[in-house]
Design an enzyme around this catalytic site. Structure first.
Site, PDB file in Angstrom:
ATOM      1  N   CYS A 277      46.734  51.267  29.693  1.00  0.00           N
ATOM      2  CA  CYS A 277      46.654  51.780  28.333  1.00  0.00           C
ATOM      3  C   CYS A 277      47.206  50.703  27.392  1.00  0.00           C
ATOM      4  O   CYS A 277      48.174  50.028  27.698  1.00  0.00           O
ATOM      5  CB  CYS A 277      47.449  53.050  28.088  1.00  0.00           C
ATOM      6  SG  CYS A 277      46.961  54.422  29.129  1.00  0.00           S
TER       7      CYS A 277
ATOM      8  N   ARG B 223      43.150  46.689  28.841  1.00  0.00           N
ATOM      9  CA  ARG B 223      44.177  47.519  29.484  1.00  0.00           C
ATOM     10  C   ARG B 223      43.670  48.929  29.814  1.00  0.00           C
ATOM     11  O   ARG B 223      44.384  49.730  30.399  1.00  0.00           O
ATOM     12  CB  ARG B 223      45.396  47.641  28.569  1.00  0.00           C
ATOM     13  CG  ARG B 223      46.076  46.321  28.294  1.00  0.00           C
ATOM     14  CD  ARG B 223      47.246  46.511  27.367  1.00  0.00           C
ATOM     15  NE  ARG B 223      48.297  47.252  27.994  1.00  0.00           N
ATOM     16  CZ  ARG B 223      49.289  46.732  28.685  1.00  0.00           C
ATOM     17  NH1 ARG B 223      49.362  45.419  28.837  1.00  0.00           N
ATOM     18  NH2 ARG B 223      50.216  47.474  29.218  1.00  0.00           N
TER      19      ARG B 223
ATOM     20  N   TRP C 294      43.717  54.266  29.799  1.00  0.00           N
ATOM     21  CA  TRP C 294      43.303  54.244  31.206  1.00  0.00           C
ATOM     22  C   TRP C 294      43.943  55.482  31.800  1.00  0.00           C
ATOM     23  O   TRP C 294      45.167  55.559  31.931  1.00  0.00           O
ATOM     24  CB  TRP C 294      43.796  52.974  31.889  1.00  0.00           C
ATOM     25  CG  TRP C 294      43.270  52.818  33.283  1.00  0.00           C
ATOM     26  CD1 TRP C 294      42.046  52.332  33.638  1.00  0.00           C
ATOM     27  CD2 TRP C 294      43.954  53.128  34.502  1.00  0.00           C
ATOM     28  NE1 TRP C 294      41.923  52.340  35.010  1.00  0.00           N
ATOM     29  CE2 TRP C 294      43.080  52.819  35.564  1.00  0.00           C
ATOM     30  CE3 TRP C 294      45.211  53.638  34.801  1.00  0.00           C
ATOM     31  CZ2 TRP C 294      43.423  52.999  36.892  1.00  0.00           C
ATOM     32  CZ3 TRP C 294      45.549  53.823  36.125  1.00  0.00           C
ATOM     33  CH2 TRP C 294      44.662  53.500  37.153  1.00  0.00           C
TER      34      TRP C 294
ATOM     35  N   ASN D  91      52.013  54.625  26.729  1.00  0.00           N
ATOM     36  CA  ASN D  91      51.519  53.895  27.900  1.00  0.00           C
ATOM     37  C   ASN D  91      52.503  54.155  29.026  1.00  0.00           C
ATOM     38  O   ASN D  91      53.695  53.935  28.847  1.00  0.00           O
ATOM     39  CB  ASN D  91      51.453  52.400  27.553  1.00  0.00           C
ATOM     40  CG  ASN D  91      51.272  51.523  28.770  1.00  0.00           C
ATOM     41  OD1 ASN D  91      50.634  51.930  29.732  1.00  0.00           O
ATOM     42  ND2 ASN D  91      51.843  50.334  28.734  1.00  0.00           N
ATOM     43  N   GLY D  92      52.019  54.644  30.170  1.00  0.00           N
ATOM     44  CA  GLY D  92      52.922  54.882  31.301  1.00  0.00           C
ATOM     45  C   GLY D  92      52.781  56.296  31.830  1.00  0.00           C
ATOM     46  O   GLY D  92      51.749  56.944  31.635  1.00  0.00           O
TER      47      GLY D  92
ATOM     48  N   GLU E  92      39.136  36.665  47.935  1.00  0.00           N
ATOM     49  CA  GLU E  92      39.045  36.645  46.473  1.00  0.00           C
ATOM     50  C   GLU E  92      37.582  36.726  46.014  1.00  0.00           C
ATOM     51  O   GLU E  92      37.266  37.425  45.047  1.00  0.00           O
ATOM     52  CB  GLU E  92      39.754  35.389  45.922  1.00  0.00           C
ATOM     53  CG  GLU E  92      39.610  35.137  44.435  1.00  0.00           C
ATOM     54  CD  GLU E  92      40.093  36.287  43.528  1.00  0.00           C
ATOM     55  OE1 GLU E  92      40.647  37.279  44.023  1.00  0.00           O
ATOM     56  OE2 GLU E  92      39.860  36.190  42.312  1.00  0.00           O
TER      57      GLU E  92
ATOM     58  N   LYS F 140      36.166  39.656  43.590  1.00  0.00           N
ATOM     59  CA  LYS F 140      35.457  39.397  42.325  1.00  0.00           C
ATOM     60  C   LYS F 140      34.100  40.075  42.328  1.00  0.00           C
ATOM     61  O   LYS F 140      33.708  40.719  41.366  1.00  0.00           O
ATOM     62  CB  LYS F 140      35.238  37.897  42.122  1.00  0.00           C
ATOM     63  CG  LYS F 140      36.305  37.025  41.543  1.00  0.00           C
ATOM     64  CD  LYS F 140      36.912  37.387  40.243  1.00  0.00           C
ATOM     65  CE  LYS F 140      37.964  38.432  40.371  1.00  0.00           C
ATOM     66  NZ  LYS F 140      39.322  38.061  40.439  1.00  0.00           N
TER      67      LYS F 140
ATOM     68  N   GLU G 296      34.334  44.105  42.335  1.00  0.00           N
ATOM     69  CA  GLU G 296      34.844  44.769  41.130  1.00  0.00           C
ATOM     70  C   GLU G 296      33.902  44.605  39.942  1.00  0.00           C
ATOM     71  O   GLU G 296      33.925  45.408  39.020  1.00  0.00           O
ATOM     72  CB  GLU G 296      36.259  44.306  40.780  1.00  0.00           C
ATOM     73  CG  GLU G 296      36.389  42.882  40.319  1.00  0.00           C
ATOM     74  CD  GLU G 296      37.820  42.478  39.986  1.00  0.00           C
ATOM     75  OE1 GLU G 296      38.582  43.309  39.482  1.00  0.00           O
ATOM     76  OE2 GLU G 296      38.172  41.317  40.230  1.00  0.00           O
TER      77      GLU G 296
ATOM     78  N   HIS H 104      34.912  40.980  66.368  1.00  0.00           N
ATOM     79  CA  HIS H 104      35.805  42.030  66.880  1.00  0.00           C
ATOM     80  C   HIS H 104      35.477  43.390  66.269  1.00  0.00           C
ATOM     81  O   HIS H 104      36.373  44.216  66.095  1.00  0.00           O
ATOM     82  CB  HIS H 104      37.267  41.647  66.638  1.00  0.00           C
ATOM     83  CG  HIS H 104      37.660  40.395  67.353  1.00  0.00           C
ATOM     84  ND1 HIS H 104      37.796  40.325  68.718  1.00  0.00           N
ATOM     85  CD2 HIS H 104      37.894  39.139  66.888  1.00  0.00           C
ATOM     86  CE1 HIS H 104      38.118  39.083  69.071  1.00  0.00           C
ATOM     87  NE2 HIS H 104      38.174  38.343  67.979  1.00  0.00           N
TER      88      HIS H 104
ATOM     89  N   LYS I 227      43.478  45.946  33.184  1.00  0.00           N
ATOM     90  CA  LYS I 227      44.029  44.639  33.539  1.00  0.00           C
ATOM     91  C   LYS I 227      45.492  44.697  33.960  1.00  0.00           C
ATOM     92  O   LYS I 227      45.873  44.149  34.985  1.00  0.00           O
ATOM     93  CB  LYS I 227      43.860  43.676  32.377  1.00  0.00           C
ATOM     94  CG  LYS I 227      44.183  42.252  32.801  1.00  0.00           C
ATOM     95  CD  LYS I 227      43.463  41.256  31.996  1.00  0.00           C
ATOM     96  CE  LYS I 227      43.659  39.862  32.544  1.00  0.00           C
ATOM     97  NZ  LYS I 227      42.883  39.627  33.771  1.00  0.00           N
TER      98      LYS I 227
HETATM   99  C1  F6R Z   1      41.275  41.311  40.081  1.00  0.00           C
HETATM  100  C2  F6R Z   1      42.541  41.386  39.356  1.00  0.00           C
HETATM  101  C3  F6R Z   1      43.624  42.199  39.944  1.00  0.00           C
HETATM  102  C4  F6R Z   1      44.996  41.614  39.586  1.00  0.00           C
HETATM  103  C5  F6R Z   1      46.103  42.550  40.072  1.00  0.00           C
HETATM  104  C6  F6R Z   1      47.483  41.985  39.775  1.00  0.00           C
HETATM  105  O1  F6R Z   1      40.366  40.484  39.432  1.00  0.00           O
HETATM  106  O2  F6R Z   1      42.683  40.847  38.294  1.00  0.00           O
HETATM  107  O3  F6R Z   1      43.488  42.321  41.333  1.00  0.00           O
HETATM  108  O4  F6R Z   1      45.130  40.357  40.174  1.00  0.00           O
HETATM  109  O5  F6R Z   1      45.981  43.797  39.456  1.00  0.00           O
HETATM  110  O6  F6R Z   1      47.667  41.769  38.416  1.00  0.00           O
HETATM  111  P1  F6R Z   1      48.694  40.713  37.875  1.00  0.00           P
HETATM  112  O7  F6R Z   1      48.218  39.369  38.281  1.00  0.00           O
HETATM  113  O8  F6R Z   1      48.697  40.908  36.401  1.00  0.00           O
HETATM  114  O9  F6R Z   1      50.010  41.036  38.511  1.00  0.00           O
END
Ligand code: F6R
Length: 576
Positions: A2, A27, A70, A96-97, A456, A460, A463, A479, A571
């Site tokens: 949020c 966010r 969010w 937020n929270g 990774e 990417k 998501e 396996h 994010k």
């Molecule tokens: C994926 C992504 C998330 C963040 C994770 C940690 O693209 O961005 O997996 O890496 O939520 O977030 P931070 O780096 O802000 O601690």
């Protein structure tokens, strides 16, 4: 999660709050709303969707708050959207929270005659504040009492019909921007960077009131806090002609990797000393940052450091194994990830933060910080922050080996090659994304550091494209996972020097069962349907991941998704 924004000044609050919310959509973007003060009560416009869907008319009033949500408690609908009001309509609150004890508080408030409209935990706050203000307490004292009543993690901003704003926080970020007779409150600095670069990061337990000036209180006493300069450029938080932030952020990496390599020598020496003095070094993070942490562990092992790596939400259950002579290296873009911060709370060891956001909770709470200097990352999926984290962790390895200057030069040379990798593979990345968009399942594999690349790349791609993608070590295929391979299933294979022959075998084992194989490496192999060629490089992980960020981005766009705001995600993950 949020995003919250508040404004108190002499301009139209609704316009400033609206612009601020646009910068915080990363966010959360389930629902949004704005409340402005004035004539005769507080006006609220809110609803499901982004702030553009809610499209509030720009009301008059020079004080206001806004929210982009969010969802945590309560479904995504117009009623649950913030701001929430008290019974009188004179108070509107954004939050937020999570308020852990809201059910108990709500029951008590209902028994005292308060009417609730939403299913959210937030709605208890305006009603609690209403009761406090009925007793004609000073605003800061009323807010302090509310803060003492609620339990959980929160950043709260309320606007009153008088035009006053009050805010308080616990374990959720809140920054105050200070300009000439104008004040901004926001979950991070990006909403107000275009107005001011002077900021104060509020501490847990502080209460702030805004009414033509600001006052900060701690335990009822006013405290003196001076704003400090934030060196993030407002321009950097704009799309600069790119269709999406993500595209811009991928293409910025030749510069951001260089910035990451320009760590101050004294800071690096301090980091090296912390690592050398530690009995065991723990590297941790979540999601993309956890893959950077895991790569960092491999780099540090090459410099003979004893290292353990685990994702923060799992390390949390093993913090009793950490002792005060150890060191935790915490990797994060936002520096606000709840799973990471709560693990650090339980750890007795000092923390070395490798973080992007200046002024973040992680940066403030750590014994020492290496900022990765990627600048504002707005796209929800992490791209430039990841390569910057790898660059900094690799630099720590070089520094531990007494090769800081050589290491820096080497990373700068790697960064120079990034443009070429993107340019040369442009057509290929386009073809691969067109091919992948039709698929339902994809596997990514790699050995040694290729494993983190595979994880990774999988994250990417899944998501952003919403295709089911799994990444695992190449050796793991036979396996069990091989059972999922059938005609035309894509397998993306990261081919590194270590374990090269075995990685090729794993890939061909999949091909012989019908898989379409896609390779990444420095030596093209003709059995692959597509092959992304990467120059040989000592820091090759930086070069290998970038084409997959771009492929994920292109696949998302081709599937009609919004790459800046993938569904269900946010994010800054400030809840557990
Ligand atoms: C994926 C992504 C998330 C963040 C994770 C940690 O693209 O961005 O997996 O890496 O939520 O977030 P931070 O780096 O802000 O601690």
């Amino acid at each position: 999660m949020c995003g919250i924004v508040g404004y108190n000044g002499d301009r139209k609050a609704s316009e400033i709050v609206y612009r601020g919310l646009k910068k915080l959509e990363y966010r959360g973007y389930d629902s949004a709303g704005i409340a402005t003060a004035g004539n005769p009560t507080v006006k609220v416009e809110k609803g499901e969707g982004t702030i553009d869907d809610v499209s509030p008319e720009k009301k008059d009033g020079t004080s206001g708050v806004g929210h982009t949500r969010w969802a945590t408690h309560g479904g995504v609908n117009d009623t649950n959207a913030h701001p929430h009001r008290d019974c009188t309509g004179d108070i509107a609150v954004v939050h937020n929270g999570i308020i852990n004890n809201y059910e108990e508080l709500k029951e008590k408030l209902e028994n005292r005659g308060h009417e609730f409209k939403s299913e959210t935990d937030t709605e208890v706050i305006p009603h609690l504040l209403e009761e406090q203000l009925e007793d004609e307490k000073p605003l800061h004292e009323a807010a302090q009492n509310v803060a003492d009543t609620i339990e959980g993690s929160y950043a709260v901003v309320a606007v009153l019909d008088t035009g006053e704003l009050v805010a308080f926080k616990n374990e959720s970020p809140l920054a105050l921007g200070v300009a000439d007779e104008e004040f901004f409150l926001a979950s991070d600095v990006t909403p107000f960077l275009e107005h001011t670069d002077e900021a104060i990061f509020l501490e847990d337990g502080e209460v702030i009131t805004l009414n033509g000036d600001y006052q900060i209180f701690q335990n009822g006493e006013e405290v003196d806090r001076e704003p400090r300069k934030v060196d993030w450029d407002a321009e950097e938080a704009c799309k600069e002609g790119h269709e999406h932030f993500m595209e811009k952020e991928i293409k910025e990496q030749p510069q951001t990797v260089k910035k990451a390599a320009f760590q101050d020598e004294t800071d690096m020496k301090e980091a090296v000393k912390m690592v050398e003095d530690a009995e065991t070094v723990y590297l941790t993070g979540c999601g993309t940052a956890s893959f950077a942490a895991s790569l960092g562990a491999k780099y540090l092992r090459e410099a003979d450091v004893e290292v353990v790596t685990e994702q923060s939400h799992e390390l949390e259950y093993r913090t009793d194994e950490i002792n005060e002579d150890d060191l935790v290296i915490a990797v994060s873009q936002s520096g606000e990830t709840a799973d990471l911060l709560s693990t650090l709370d339980d750890s007795p060891a000092p923390t070395l933060a490798v973080v992007n956001v200046v002024g973040s909770t992680l940066a403030r709470q750590s014994e020492h910080t290496l900022f990765v200097n990627a600048g504002p990352e707005i796209g929800v999926a992490s791209t430039k922050a990841f390569t910057a984290q790898i660059a900094v962790l690799k630099l720590v390895q070089y520094a531990l080996q007494d090769e800081l200057e050589e290491g820096r030069r080497s990373i700068l040379e790697t960064a120079e090659k990034l443009d070429e990798v993107l340019r040369k593979n442009e057509g290929l990345m386009d073809d691969i994304s067109s091919y992948l968009q039709e698929k339902n399942h994809v596997f990514t594999i790699g050995r040694d550091k290729g494993h983190e690349m595979a994880q990774e790349a999988a994250l990417k791609l899944k998501e952003l494209s919403y295709i089911h993608v799994e990444g695992f070590p190449g050796g793991e295929f036979k396996h069990g996972n091989l059972a999922l391979i059938e005609e035309g299933v894509p397998v993306i294979s990261f081919l590194k020097d270590t374990g090269y022959e075995d990685a090729i075998s794993n890939t061909l084992e999949a091909k012989s069962r019908g898989a379409d194989i896609i390779g990444v490496g420095s030596e093209p192999v003709d059995k692959f349907r597509f092959f992304i060629e990467i120059p040989k490089d000592p820091n090759s992980e930086i070069l290998e991941i970038v084409p997959f960020q771009m492929i994920a981005y292109l696949t998302s766009v081709k599937k009609g998704n919004d790459p800046d705001k993938p569904r269900n995600l946010a994010k800054s993950v400030t809840v557990k």
